[in-house]
Design an enzyme around this catalytic site. Structure first.
Site, mmCIF file in Angstrom:
data_model
loop_
_atom_site.group_PDB
_atom_site.id
_atom_site.type_symbol
_atom_site.label_atom_id
_atom_site.label_comp_id
_atom_site.label_asym_id
_atom_site.label_seq_id
_atom_site.Cartn_x
_atom_site.Cartn_y
_atom_site.Cartn_z
ATOM 1 N N HIS A 61 0.864 -1.179 0.000
ATOM 2 C CA HIS A 61 0.000 0.000 0.000
ATOM 3 C C HIS A 61 0.899 1.226 0.000
ATOM 4 C CE1 HIS A 61 1.047 -0.691 4.179
ATOM 5 N NE2 HIS A 61 0.525 0.484 4.549
ATOM 6 N N ASP A 65 5.813 4.664 5.106
ATOM 7 C CA ASP A 65 6.798 3.706 5.610
ATOM 8 C C ASP A 65 6.941 2.483 4.708
ATOM 9 O OD1 ASP A 65 4.192 3.023 6.413
ATOM 10 O OD2 ASP A 65 4.878 1.887 8.144
ATOM 11 N N HIS A 66 6.154 2.420 3.619
ATOM 12 C CA HIS A 66 6.243 1.297 2.696
ATOM 13 C C HIS A 66 6.703 1.695 1.292
ATOM 14 C CE1 HIS A 66 4.241 -1.717 5.329
ATOM 15 N NE2 HIS A 66 3.828 -0.608 5.898
ATOM 16 N N HIS A 138 -6.809 -3.040 5.702
ATOM 17 C CA HIS A 138 -6.152 -1.914 6.372
ATOM 18 C C HIS A 138 -7.058 -0.691 6.208
ATOM 19 C CE1 HIS A 138 -2.919 0.056 8.322
ATOM 20 N NE2 HIS A 138 -2.357 0.617 7.266
ATOM 21 N N ASP A 206 0.224 -4.839 7.690
ATOM 22 C CA ASP A 206 -0.725 -3.725 7.792
ATOM 23 C C ASP A 206 -2.154 -4.183 7.504
ATOM 24 O OD1 ASP A 206 1.921 -2.530 7.586
ATOM 25 O OD2 ASP A 206 0.856 -0.627 7.466
#
Length: 302
Positions: A61, A65-66, A138, A206
């Site tokens: 996603h 942070d990804h 999520h 997540d």
């Protein structure tokens, strides 16, 4: 043989001794990366692996942070004289998100090919990998991934002899290619036995637990699953923010009949995940707290 490395295990923000969650695999000269948060390329360098051979990057996603480490990684790949195309896979909006990030990395010596995921499940065949994307739960659209290395059936010499296939064609048939012999088309299924068990790695982060995750992870050789919180008192916080507890991940591993599980995507406040493992082991004994750089070599089983 599939090399698997959990490059980082952190969620939300990198810490001095914990990079953000990312997974890298290597198979037959091609590397695959899932997620690319800040610091991912440093984690790759610390591991001693190369960014040059990354052919596919999958995104679960688009929380920072990804994906925030992507521009720097692209620049490093360009500086390594990469010329072959790079494939990016992710939820709808991938092109828009990457174009925005590439404002600081506009010129690259290689093309980028995009695959946007829009359905509940997708199956993709890329560089010897059979990738299965499945929808997670999520607070924005998020996917988990199965990384499959399929294995053809055993080559049956007696069948090849029966069909009068020259020995110099056997290799092509073993690789799944059709050959022509005296005007006759010989297909791999004519000389190969039933497909054998391959290798399967499931990566999911997540998300809240869902039946689709259990179904998708069925019989995985390795399940790498989010464990945002280990503290039992944080269950309500996990539900509100659509994340997962250690024990919930353990139940997914048990219900999916996974062979092993690594936990990942820890909350920044969770300094020592190992102290919460006793409750995990009661549910799923073959579980381990993931750590940055944790690596395994998975091989075909005969």
């Amino acid at each position: 043989m599939l090399d698997v490395c959990l490059l980082g295990t952190g969620g939300m923000m990198p810490l001095p001794k914990r990079w953000l969650t990312a997974l890298m695999t290597r198979f037959n000269g091609s590397s695959l990366l899932i997620d690319c948060g800040e610091g991912t390329q440093i984690a790759i360098k610390q591991k001693g692996w190369s960014v040059h051979d990354i052919d596919v990057i999958c995104f679960t996603h688009y929380h920072a942070d990804h994906i925030s480490g992507l521009p720097g990684l692209l620049l490093s790949m360009g500086n390594a004289q990469r010329e072959k195309p790079l494939t990016l896979v992710g939820p709808r909006g991938l092109v828009k998100v990457v174009d925005a990030l590439r404002v600081i990395a506009p010129e690259l010596p290689f093309a980028i090919e995009y695959i946007e995921l829009t359905e509940k499940t997708h199956t993709l065949y890329l560089y010897g990998y059979r990738l299965e994307a499945f929808r997670a739960n999520h607070n924005i659209v998020c996917y988990g991934y199965n990384i499959n290395i399929d294995r053809a059936g055993k080559f049956q010499v007696e069948k090849a002899v029966e069909y009068q296939v020259p020995k110099n064609c056997w290799g092509k048939l073993q690789k799944g290619q059709m050959v022509e012999v005296d005007g006759r088309q010989i297909t791999p299924d004519m000389v190969l036995g039933e497909a054998r068990k391959g290798i399967k790695v499931t990566y999911c982060t997540d998300t809240r637990p869902t039946p689709l995750i259990v179904e998708s992870a069925k019989d995985a050789d390795l399940l790498i699953c989010e464990g945002m919180y280990g503290e039992p008192e944080k269950i309500q916080k996990a539900k509100e923010n659509k994340h997962m507890m250690f024990t919930e991940a353990a139940k997914i591993a048990k219900d999916s009949n996974a062979a092993a599980m690594w936990l990942t995507h820890y909350s920044p406040s969770l300094i020592r995940p190992d102290i919460f493992m006793d409750d995990v082991w009661k549910i799923f004994p073959n579980a381990k707290p993931g750590r940055d750089g944790k690596t395994v070599e998975l091989n075909f089983k005969d």
